[in-house]
Design a protein around this motif. Structure first.
Motif, PDB file in Angstrom:
ATOM      1  N   SER A  68      40.253  48.771  46.433  1.00  0.00           N
ATOM      2  CA  SER A  68      40.802  47.585  46.848  1.00  0.00           C
ATOM      3  C   SER A  68      41.137  46.656  45.457  1.00  0.00           C
ATOM      4  CB  SER A  68      39.768  46.707  47.494  1.00  0.00           C
ATOM      5  OG  SER A  68      39.579  47.090  48.847  1.00  0.00           O
ATOM      6  N   LEU A  69      42.316  45.951  45.420  1.00  0.00           N
ATOM      7  CA  LEU A  69      42.456  45.020  44.414  1.00  0.00           C
ATOM      8  C   LEU A  69      41.723  43.866  44.434  1.00  0.00           C
ATOM      9  CD1 LEU A  69      46.342  45.590  44.033  1.00  0.00           C
ATOM     10  CD2 LEU A  69      44.545  46.823  43.052  1.00  0.00           C
ATOM     11  N   LYS A  70      41.551  42.927  43.369  1.00  0.00           N
ATOM     12  CA  LYS A  70      40.836  41.671  43.285  1.00  0.00           C
ATOM     13  C   LYS A  70      41.495  40.861  44.264  1.00  0.00           C
ATOM     14  CE  LYS A  70      38.523  42.167  38.942  1.00  0.00           C
ATOM     15  NZ  LYS A  70      38.431  41.738  37.432  1.00  0.00           N
ATOM     16  N   ASN A  71      40.616  39.722  44.604  1.00  0.00           N
ATOM     17  CA  ASN A  71      41.116  38.562  45.483  1.00  0.00           C
ATOM     18  C   ASN A  71      41.818  39.059  46.575  1.00  0.00           C
ATOM     19  OD1 ASN A  71      40.536  36.805  43.139  1.00  0.00           O
ATOM     20  ND2 ASN A  71      42.600  37.295  42.250  1.00  0.00           N
ATOM     21  N   GLY A  72      41.385  40.198  47.115  1.00  0.00           N
ATOM     22  CA  GLY A  72      42.022  40.652  48.634  1.00  0.00           C
ATOM     23  C   GLY A  72      43.478  41.042  48.573  1.00  0.00           C
TER      24      GLY A  72
END
Length: 112
Positions: free
Chosen positions: A43-47
């Motif tokens: 997953s990438l940061k901040n959704g």
């Protein structure tokens, strides 16, 4: 909808990254021939992009900047029909999927 292919256990499957489409998910026209794709990387940061996110009309524009900075993201957006085998390979060190995911992990850690 395309018919799933029967693949022998020891047969190699070529993984092809998908192109970013000009439309977003909200504006893309729905067609019967559109195959679902799934992102299998970390997953990438901040959704912004979660692992196992499914797209039904290509890759949305808001991911273009991240894909430009880390092309491995695009390489781990695959037809959903490849999910089983690719998910297994993700955990095996030395496979292409594992290597690409390691690049994504480094990218995520480097982003502020």
């Amino acid at each position: 909808m395309t018919k799933p292919k029967n693949v022998a256990v020891n047969q190699a499957i070529e993984l092809k990254p998908l192109e970013i489409k000009e439309e977003t998910l909200d504006t893309a026209p729905k067609t019967e021939n559109t195959e679902l794709v799934i992102y299998i990387g970390d997953s990438l940061k901040n959704g912004k992009l979660e692992q196992f996110t499914v797209f039904n009309n290509g890759i949305p524009k808001f991911l273009a900047e991240d894909i430009e900075k880390c092309p491995a993201i695009n390489s781990l957006i695959l037809p959903i029909s490849q999910l089983g085998e690719s998910r297994q390979k993700l955990a095996i060190q030395g496979t292409m999927e594992h290597t690409l995911n390691s690049q994504i992990t480094q990218y995520v850690r480097s982003e502020k």
